[in-house]
Design an enzyme around this catalytic site. Structure first.
Site, PDB file in Angstrom:
ATOM      1  N   LYS A   9       0.879  -1.165   0.000  1.00  0.00           N
ATOM      2  CA  LYS A   9       0.000   0.000   0.000  1.00  0.00           C
ATOM      3  C   LYS A   9       0.915   1.212   0.000  1.00  0.00           C
ATOM      4  O   LYS A   9       1.683   1.413   0.946  1.00  0.00           O
ATOM      5  CB  LYS A   9      -0.895   0.019   1.234  1.00  0.00           C
ATOM      6  N   GLY A  11       2.651   4.465   0.755  1.00  0.00           N
ATOM      7  CA  GLY A  11       2.595   5.302   1.947  1.00  0.00           C
ATOM      8  C   GLY A  11       2.537   4.539   3.254  1.00  0.00           C
ATOM      9  O   GLY A  11       2.624   5.144   4.321  1.00  0.00           O
ATOM     10  N   CYS A  12       2.412   3.217   3.207  1.00  0.00           N
ATOM     11  CA  CYS A  12       2.353   2.419   4.430  1.00  0.00           C
ATOM     12  C   CYS A  12       3.732   2.406   5.096  1.00  0.00           C
ATOM     13  O   CYS A  12       4.724   2.011   4.488  1.00  0.00           O
ATOM     14  CB  CYS A  12       1.903   0.990   4.113  1.00  0.00           C
ATOM     15  N   ILE A  13       3.772   2.854   6.341  1.00  0.00           N
ATOM     16  CA  ILE A  13       5.033   2.940   7.076  1.00  0.00           C
ATOM     17  C   ILE A  13       5.665   1.562   7.259  1.00  0.00           C
ATOM     18  O   ILE A  13       6.871   1.390   7.064  1.00  0.00           O
ATOM     19  CB  ILE A  13       4.811   3.628   8.437  1.00  0.00           C
ATOM     20  N   ALA A  16       7.241   0.253   4.075  1.00  0.00           N
ATOM     21  CA  ALA A  16       8.522   0.922   3.831  1.00  0.00           C
ATOM     22  C   ALA A  16       9.624   0.289   4.680  1.00  0.00           C
ATOM     23  O   ALA A  16      10.738   0.042   4.187  1.00  0.00           O
ATOM     24  CB  ALA A  16       8.406   2.415   4.126  1.00  0.00           C
TER      25      ALA A  16
END
Length: 145
Positions: A9, A11-13, A16
Site C-alpha cells: 500500500k 505510503g504504508c510505514i 517501507a
C-alpha cells in the site's frame, strides 16, 4: 539474493520498513501498488496457501475495524470477492519470489523462505503489526467488545 515482487500500500510505514530490511539483506525488489493491481481470485489465492481465511485479512482495514466485514464468518470464495472489491482488506505485503507466494511479513516465514538473517529481523523490530491495528486478528467483532 532473491528477486521479490513486493505488493504494498503506497505510503504504508510498515511496508517501507519491510522493504528496507529486504533491500539491506541484498534482495532486489519490484515494487507494485497493491491497491491498483488488477486482482482475480486465481491471482490472489496462492498468496494465502493453507492459512485460515480469517488470517488473509488486514486487521487494520477500516471495514474490519468497523465490524462491517467479519473475516471469521467468510468462506474462501467470499473472502476473495471482498478483497478484489476492496484491496485494503488484503493482509500485506504480498510477495512473490520465484514460485514462492507470501502474505504478510511473518518473521519466521521470511527468514526461512527468503534467507533473511534472523538477526536483521530482530534488529528491525515488529514488522508485521500495522501501527494502526488494534491487534484483534480473527476475532469476531462481538468477541472483541
Amino acid at each position: 539474493m532473491a528477486l521479490i515482487t513486493f505488493f504494498e500500500k503506497p505510503g504504508c510505514i510498515n511496508n517501507a520498513r519491510q522493504k528496507k530490511v529486504l533491500k539491506n539483506a541484498g534482495h532486489n525488489l519490484i515494487e507494485r501498488d497493491l491497491l491498483a493491481e488488477p486482482w482475480t481470485p486465481g491471482r490472489l489465492r496462492p498468496f494465502f496457501r493453507s492459512m485460515p481465511v480469517c488470517e488473509w485479512f488486514n486487521p487494520a482495514a477500516p471495514r474490519i475495524k468497523s465490524g462491517e466485514v467479519d473475516p471469521g464468518r467468510l468462506d474462501a470464495d467470499r473472502a476473495l470477492a471482498l478483497m478484489i472489491e476492496d484491496p485494503l482488506l488484503i493482509r500485506r505485503p504480498l510477495m512473490i519470489s520465484g514460485s514462492l507466494y507470501l502474505s504478510g511479513f511473518d518473521a519466521d516465514q521470511v527468514t526461512a523462505l527468503l534467507g533473511l538473517a534472523a538477526q536483521q529481523l530482530r534488529d528491525a523490530g515488529d514488522l508485521q503489526t500495522c501501527t494502526q491495528s488494534d491487534g484483534t486478528g480473527c476475532l469476531p467483532k462481538a468477541a472483541r467488545a
